[in-house]
Scaffold this motif. Structure first.
Motif, PDB file in Angstrom:
ATOM      1  N   MET A 157     -69.557 -16.567   3.703  1.00  0.00           N
ATOM      2  CA  MET A 157     -70.878 -16.525   4.315  1.00  0.00           C
ATOM      3  C   MET A 157     -71.296 -17.901   4.828  1.00  0.00           C
ATOM      4  SD  MET A 157     -72.658 -14.036   1.460  1.00  0.00           S
ATOM      5  CE  MET A 157     -74.179 -13.691   2.350  1.00  0.00           C
ATOM      6  N   GLU A 158     -71.860 -17.898   6.016  1.00  0.00           N
ATOM      7  CA  GLU A 158     -72.454 -19.113   6.593  1.00  0.00           C
ATOM      8  C   GLU A 158     -73.895 -19.263   6.128  1.00  0.00           C
ATOM      9  OE1 GLU A 158     -71.843 -20.153  10.894  1.00  0.00           O
ATOM     10  OE2 GLU A 158     -74.002 -19.725  10.971  1.00  0.00           O
ATOM     11  N   SER A 159     -74.578 -18.130   6.038  1.00  0.00           N
ATOM     12  CA  SER A 159     -75.952 -18.066   5.559  1.00  0.00           C
ATOM     13  C   SER A 159     -76.108 -16.729   4.845  1.00  0.00           C
ATOM     14  CB  SER A 159     -76.938 -18.169   6.729  1.00  0.00           C
ATOM     15  OG  SER A 159     -76.967 -16.955   7.459  1.00  0.00           O
ATOM     16  N   PRO A 160     -77.237 -16.484   4.207  1.00  0.00           N
ATOM     17  CA  PRO A 160     -77.395 -15.188   3.533  1.00  0.00           C
ATOM     18  C   PRO A 160     -77.349 -13.983   4.470  1.00  0.00           C
ATOM     19  CG  PRO A 160     -78.935 -16.770   2.627  1.00  0.00           C
ATOM     20  CD  PRO A 160     -78.317 -17.421   3.834  1.00  0.00           C
TER      21      PRO A 160
ATOM     22  N   GLY B 258     -82.693 -20.130  -3.175  1.00  0.00           N
ATOM     23  CA  GLY B 258     -84.106 -20.134  -3.507  1.00  0.00           C
ATOM     24  C   GLY B 258     -84.925 -18.991  -2.939  1.00  0.00           C
ATOM     25  N   LYS B 259     -84.247 -17.984  -2.375  1.00  0.00           N
ATOM     26  CA  LYS B 259     -84.957 -16.821  -1.842  1.00  0.00           C
ATOM     27  C   LYS B 259     -84.277 -15.539  -2.334  1.00  0.00           C
ATOM     28  CE  LYS B 259     -86.377 -19.131   2.456  1.00  0.00           C
ATOM     29  NZ  LYS B 259     -86.322 -19.084   3.939  1.00  0.00           N
ATOM     30  N   TRP B 260     -85.032 -14.454  -2.286  1.00  0.00           N
ATOM     31  CA  TRP B 260     -84.509 -13.143  -2.652  1.00  0.00           C
ATOM     32  C   TRP B 260     -83.950 -12.453  -1.406  1.00  0.00           C
ATOM     33  CZ3 TRP B 260     -84.383 -11.870  -7.718  1.00  0.00           C
ATOM     34  CH2 TRP B 260     -85.261 -12.516  -8.582  1.00  0.00           C
ATOM     35  N   TYR B 261     -82.864 -11.731  -1.603  1.00  0.00           N
ATOM     36  CA  TYR B 261     -82.283 -10.943  -0.517  1.00  0.00           C
ATOM     37  C   TYR B 261     -81.917  -9.560  -1.027  1.00  0.00           C
ATOM     38  CZ  TYR B 261     -82.097 -15.256   2.097  1.00  0.00           C
ATOM     39  OH  TYR B 261     -82.463 -16.401   2.751  1.00  0.00           O
ATOM     40  N   ILE B 262     -82.153  -8.575  -0.186  1.00  0.00           N
ATOM     41  CA  ILE B 262     -81.680  -7.213  -0.455  1.00  0.00           C
ATOM     42  C   ILE B 262     -80.699  -6.848   0.650  1.00  0.00           C
ATOM     43  CG2 ILE B 262     -82.282  -4.761  -0.515  1.00  0.00           C
ATOM     44  CD1 ILE B 262     -84.923  -5.542  -1.833  1.00  0.00           C
ATOM     45  N   TYR B 263     -79.510  -6.478   0.237  1.00  0.00           N
ATOM     46  CA  TYR B 263     -78.470  -6.001   1.163  1.00  0.00           C
ATOM     47  C   TYR B 263     -78.391  -4.488   1.024  1.00  0.00           C
ATOM     48  CZ  TYR B 263     -77.254 -10.924   1.361  1.00  0.00           C
ATOM     49  OH  TYR B 263     -77.305 -12.286   1.539  1.00  0.00           O
ATOM     50  N   PHE B 264     -78.439  -3.785   2.143  1.00  0.00           N
ATOM     51  CA  PHE B 264     -78.425  -2.322   2.097  1.00  0.00           C
ATOM     52  C   PHE B 264     -77.829  -1.803   3.398  1.00  0.00           C
ATOM     53  CE2 PHE B 264     -82.221  -3.315   4.417  1.00  0.00           C
ATOM     54  CZ  PHE B 264     -82.461  -2.249   5.273  1.00  0.00           C
ATOM     55  N   ALA B 265     -77.607  -0.513   3.450  1.00  0.00           N
ATOM     56  CA  ALA B 265     -77.098   0.120   4.673  1.00  0.00           C
ATOM     57  C   ALA B 265     -78.065   1.202   5.118  1.00  0.00           C
ATOM     58  CB  ALA B 265     -75.716   0.717   4.429  1.00  0.00           C
ATOM     59  N   GLY B 266     -78.065   1.473   6.429  1.00  0.00           N
ATOM     60  CA  GLY B 266     -78.943   2.505   6.956  1.00  0.00           C
ATOM     61  C   GLY B 266     -78.416   3.071   8.256  1.00  0.00           C
ATOM     62  N   GLY B 267     -78.835   4.299   8.565  1.00  0.00           N
ATOM     63  CA  GLY B 267     -78.458   4.966   9.801  1.00  0.00           C
ATOM     64  C   GLY B 267     -79.601   5.017  10.791  1.00  0.00           C
TER      65      GLY B 267
ATOM     66  N   LEU C  92     -79.828  -6.475  -4.927  1.00  0.00           N
ATOM     67  CA  LEU C  92     -80.774  -7.591  -4.954  1.00  0.00           C
ATOM     68  C   LEU C  92     -80.025  -8.866  -5.357  1.00  0.00           C
ATOM     69  CD1 LEU C  92     -83.814  -8.551  -4.924  1.00  0.00           C
ATOM     70  CD2 LEU C  92     -83.773  -8.127  -7.404  1.00  0.00           C
ATOM     71  N   HIS C  93     -80.116  -9.892  -4.521  1.00  0.00           N
ATOM     72  CA  HIS C  93     -79.473 -11.167  -4.809  1.00  0.00           C
ATOM     73  C   HIS C  93     -80.470 -12.299  -4.624  1.00  0.00           C
ATOM     74  CE1 HIS C  93     -75.259  -9.671  -4.989  1.00  0.00           C
ATOM     75  NE2 HIS C  93     -75.754  -8.719  -4.226  1.00  0.00           N
ATOM     76  N   TYR C  94     -80.210 -13.408  -5.310  1.00  0.00           N
ATOM     77  CA  TYR C  94     -81.050 -14.604  -5.202  1.00  0.00           C
ATOM     78  C   TYR C  94     -80.177 -15.743  -4.702  1.00  0.00           C
ATOM     79  CZ  TYR C  94     -84.751 -17.928  -6.425  1.00  0.00           C
ATOM     80  OH  TYR C  94     -85.747 -18.877  -6.376  1.00  0.00           O
ATOM     81  N   LEU C  95     -80.414 -16.167  -3.460  1.00  0.00           N
ATOM     82  CA  LEU C  95     -79.570 -17.170  -2.810  1.00  0.00           C
ATOM     83  C   LEU C  95     -80.440 -18.254  -2.185  1.00  0.00           C
ATOM     84  CD1 LEU C  95     -77.264 -14.675  -0.849  1.00  0.00           C
ATOM     85  CD2 LEU C  95     -76.739 -15.769  -3.041  1.00  0.00           C
TER      86      LEU C  95
ATOM     87  N   GLY D 195     -68.728 -22.769  -5.279  1.00  0.00           N
ATOM     88  CA  GLY D 195     -69.745 -23.242  -4.352  1.00  0.00           C
ATOM     89  C   GLY D 195     -69.813 -22.515  -3.032  1.00  0.00           C
ATOM     90  N   LYS D 196     -68.959 -21.523  -2.836  1.00  0.00           N
ATOM     91  CA  LYS D 196     -68.989 -20.731  -1.613  1.00  0.00           C
ATOM     92  C   LYS D 196     -69.451 -19.318  -1.931  1.00  0.00           C
ATOM     93  CE  LYS D 196     -65.148 -23.234   0.580  1.00  0.00           C
ATOM     94  NZ  LYS D 196     -63.790 -23.096   1.163  1.00  0.00           N
ATOM     95  N   HIS D 197     -70.142 -18.706  -0.969  1.00  0.00           N
ATOM     96  CA  HIS D 197     -70.575 -17.322  -1.131  1.00  0.00           C
ATOM     97  C   HIS D 197     -69.722 -16.415  -0.244  1.00  0.00           C
ATOM     98  CE1 HIS D 197     -74.192 -19.241  -2.846  1.00  0.00           C
ATOM     99  NE2 HIS D 197     -74.251 -18.140  -3.568  1.00  0.00           N
ATOM    100  N   TYR D 198     -69.387 -15.270  -0.794  1.00  0.00           N
ATOM    101  CA  TYR D 198     -68.544 -14.299  -0.104  1.00  0.00           C
ATOM    102  C   TYR D 198     -69.265 -12.961  -0.019  1.00  0.00           C
ATOM    103  CZ  TYR D 198     -64.875 -17.730  -0.959  1.00  0.00           C
ATOM    104  OH  TYR D 198     -64.145 -18.881  -0.992  1.00  0.00           O
ATOM    105  N   TYR D 199     -68.985 -12.264   1.064  1.00  0.00           N
ATOM    106  CA  TYR D 199     -69.584 -10.961   1.350  1.00  0.00           C
ATOM    107  C   TYR D 199     -68.439  -9.961   1.415  1.00  0.00           C
ATOM    108  CZ  TYR D 199     -72.636  -7.787   4.221  1.00  0.00           C
ATOM    109  OH  TYR D 199     -73.375  -6.761   4.736  1.00  0.00           O
ATOM    110  N   VAL D 200     -68.531  -8.905   0.633  1.00  0.00           N
ATOM    111  CA  VAL D 200     -67.504  -7.863   0.620  1.00  0.00           C
ATOM    112  C   VAL D 200     -68.171  -6.539   0.976  1.00  0.00           C
ATOM    113  CG1 VAL D 200     -65.718  -6.699  -0.739  1.00  0.00           C
ATOM    114  CG2 VAL D 200     -66.263  -9.100  -1.195  1.00  0.00           C
TER     115      VAL D 200
END
Length: 318
Positions: free
Chosen positions: A170-173, A82-91, A77-80, A146-151
């Motif tokens: 990241m360009e956007s969430p 002004g909005k909430w985001y959930i990053y997850f994986a699925g099959g 769960l992240h807050y970026l 000031g930059k966001h990174y996705y790993v």
């Protein structure tokens, strides 16, 4: 209340890949993989200790078919912006190992009762032909300068395949700005037990440095935690900016009955002291397939800072 917490023993039972986020309003949020791998849950508490008995709310369920219909894993769960985001994986029910990373968005103030919208698979940069085309999971997001990174972890190769860690700005969430950069591949023997694995990245900042932990090897007693570090002032998309530790920073401790520690996140207690949240087992031998054995429990560990190097020290001695 931090004095109520017990460390390095089961805290929240049967919750693997635990993730704790302390929001700007002081509330703590908890999510994790559930044994059925069929939903995403959230808990909230005003205290870290309170998460243990907090009501668990299901905010999203897997699809009946198609993408996101099997193996719902490792939500964060992240807050970026002004909005909430959930990053997850699925099959996919038709191909359960077609694991890919997905994003949920909630524009409401309260993520437990707000509306979650599916943003689909995480988007790669326009010139990137490779990211998220193979088995991809365990994404985390962090901010620096000031930059966001996705790993994330993604498999390459043949046979059992190799799970590497990659990073992108990241360009956007829900979309990357830059082409993937390889951060780490399983170089050492302790990263190659059962499977060649680097996965489960997590980030903590301290004294101008970024420390990125990750998990290695198969999910039994051999599972352990490695670490990389980089200066906050460096180019984080340059692999040369990162230094990888030669040995794991946290392993099984049979004397304490903690087996296969890994897939951690970082938070802080009410006094601002750093806390590592991780999962581990309390038995060495696993009944059945380790992936479907539910007994990976969320645990807590106090982190200390090395007086000379400033690096985090992970120790069961607390």
């Amino acid at each position: 209340m931090s004095e109520e917490l017990k460390y390095n023993e089961p805290w929240i039972l049967q919750r693997a890949d635990p993730y704790v986020y302390r929001h700007t309003d002081g509330n703590y949020y908890f999510t994790a993989s559930v044994p059925a791998y069929d939903r995403i849950v959230l808990r909230r508490s005003k205290t870290l200790a309170g998460l243990k008995d907090a009501e668990e709310i299901t905010v999203w369920k897997k699809h009946p078919e198609g993408i996101m219909s099997e193996h719902i894993w490792a939500p964060e769960l992240h807050y970026l912006d002004g909005k909430w985001y959930i990053y997850f994986a699925g099959g996919d029910k038709d191909d359960v190992w077609a694991i890919r990373p997905y994003v949920l968005e909630c524009a409401d103030a309260d993520p437990l009762i707000g509306t979650w919208t599916e943003k689909g698979k995480m988007g790669r940069a326009d010139e990137d032909e490779f990211s998220f085309e193979a088995f991809s999971l365990d994404a985390t997001v962090f901010e620096n300068k000031g930059k966001h990174y996705y790993v994330w972890a993604e498999k390459v190769g043949v046979g059992k395949q190799i799970s590497n860690l990659y990073i992108g700005e990241m360009e956007s969430p829900y979309k990357l700005k830059t082409v993937q950069v390889l951060l780490t591949t399983p170089d050492y023997d302790w990263e190659r037990v059962g499977f060649w694995v680097n996965e489960g990245p997590a980030v903590i900042h301290h004294n101008g440095k970024i420390y990125l932990t990750y998990s290695a090897s198969e999910t039994g007693a051999a599972y352990c935690v490695g670490m990389m570090s980089a200066s906050e002032d460096s180019d984080l998309l340059d692999p040369k900016s990162w230094t990888k530790e030669r040995y794991p920073v946290l392993c099984t401790d049979a004397d304490r009955g903690v087996y296969g520690p890994g897939h951690n996140s970082f938070t802080e207690d009410e006094e601002g002291n750093p806390i590592m949240v991780y999962h581990a087992r309390i038995e060495e031998k696993i009944e059945g397939n380790p992936l479907y054995n539910p007994n990976r429990h969320a645990m807590l560990m106090k982190i200390h800072w090395d007086e000379k190097t400033g690096a985090p020290v992970f120790s069961y001695e607390n």
